[in-house]
Write an enzyme that holds these catalytic residues in place. Structure first.
Site, PDB file in Angstrom:
ATOM      1  N   SER A  18      51.524  17.988  23.807  1.00 18.33           N
ATOM      2  CA  SER A  18      52.202  17.561  22.580  1.00 18.33           C
ATOM      3  C   SER A  18      53.436  16.699  22.832  1.00 18.33           C
ATOM      4  O   SER A  18      53.903  16.037  21.916  1.00 18.33           O
ATOM      5  CB  SER A  18      52.585  18.768  21.722  1.00 18.33           C
ATOM      6  OG  SER A  18      53.642  19.488  22.310  1.00 18.33           O
TER       7      SER A  18
ATOM      8  N   LYS B 145      59.902  20.678  21.960  1.00 19.68           N
ATOM      9  CA  LYS B 145      59.775  19.676  20.903  1.00 19.68           C
ATOM     10  C   LYS B 145      61.031  18.817  20.858  1.00 19.68           C
ATOM     11  O   LYS B 145      62.052  19.147  21.445  1.00 19.68           O
ATOM     12  CB  LYS B 145      59.579  20.329  19.522  1.00 19.68           C
ATOM     13  CG  LYS B 145      58.365  21.229  19.423  1.00 19.68           C
ATOM     14  CD  LYS B 145      57.073  20.465  19.544  1.00 19.68           C
ATOM     15  CE  LYS B 145      55.895  21.422  19.577  1.00 19.68           C
ATOM     16  NZ  LYS B 145      54.666  20.780  19.950  1.00 19.68           N
TER      17      LYS B 145
END
Length: 172
Positions: free
Chosen positions: A39, A79
């Site tokens: 990701s 993230k």
């Protein structure tokens, strides 16, 4: 014989102090995390080990663009902070807007948000952050399942890729 004993005792003290100092640094200042998944491609790759700073957010706030480690009950996530508390985020016609102003994402290879699709406007609650992975097509993030992230869930800021050695680089 007495001199060797004193010298040995001195070395034992030095080693003990070094072990204690390393343990304190690991517990309270720096830690490592292994990235699981793709990701954050291309910035951070699956399997890389990060060194992250645990103290930085005790004395300050996360900033837009910071790569953060998020602690959740089942697993930790890596993230990027996109929007801060009380900001409004919108993606329209493949362009990211924060508080109505176009935001250029210098950390992405392309500004094309076609895989993100239009959404928003969404206002970020106080004490929360809107996070996304750099690989928007496959990232589980604030858009689709991770939700807003509170400051208490952010346990550190990624500083450095430490493994594999060929990938040593700063992540900030």
């Amino acid at each position: 014989m007495i001199v060797k004993k004193k010298e040995s005792l001195g070395w034992v003290k030095v080693i003990a102090i070094a072990i204690i100092a390393a343990s304190l640094l690991r517990s309270f200042v720096f830690a490592t995390s292994i990235v699981q998944g793709e990701s954050m491609d291309p910035t951070i790759q699956d399997g890389e080990r990060l060194l992250f700073n645990k103290v930085v957010y005790l004395v300050g706030e996360p900033n837009r663009g910071d790569i953060v480690i998020i602690k959740r009950p089942i697993k930790n996530y890596v993230k990027r902070v996109i929007a801060l508390p009380h900001e409004t985020i919108t993606v329209k016609d493949k362009v990211l807007y924060i508080n109505g102003e176009r935001y250029t994402q210098t950390f992405l290879d392309s500004q094309d948000l076609s895989q993100t699709g239009d959404f928003g406007p969404v206002e970020v609650p106080g004490n929360s952050y809107f996070v996304m992975g750099d690989n928007r097509l496959i990232s589980k993030d604030s858009r689709n399942g991770l939700g807003f992230v509170t400051k208490e869930e952010i346990i550190g800021r990624s500083e450095f890729v430490i493994y594999p050695f060929s990938e040593w680089t700063f992540t900030r």
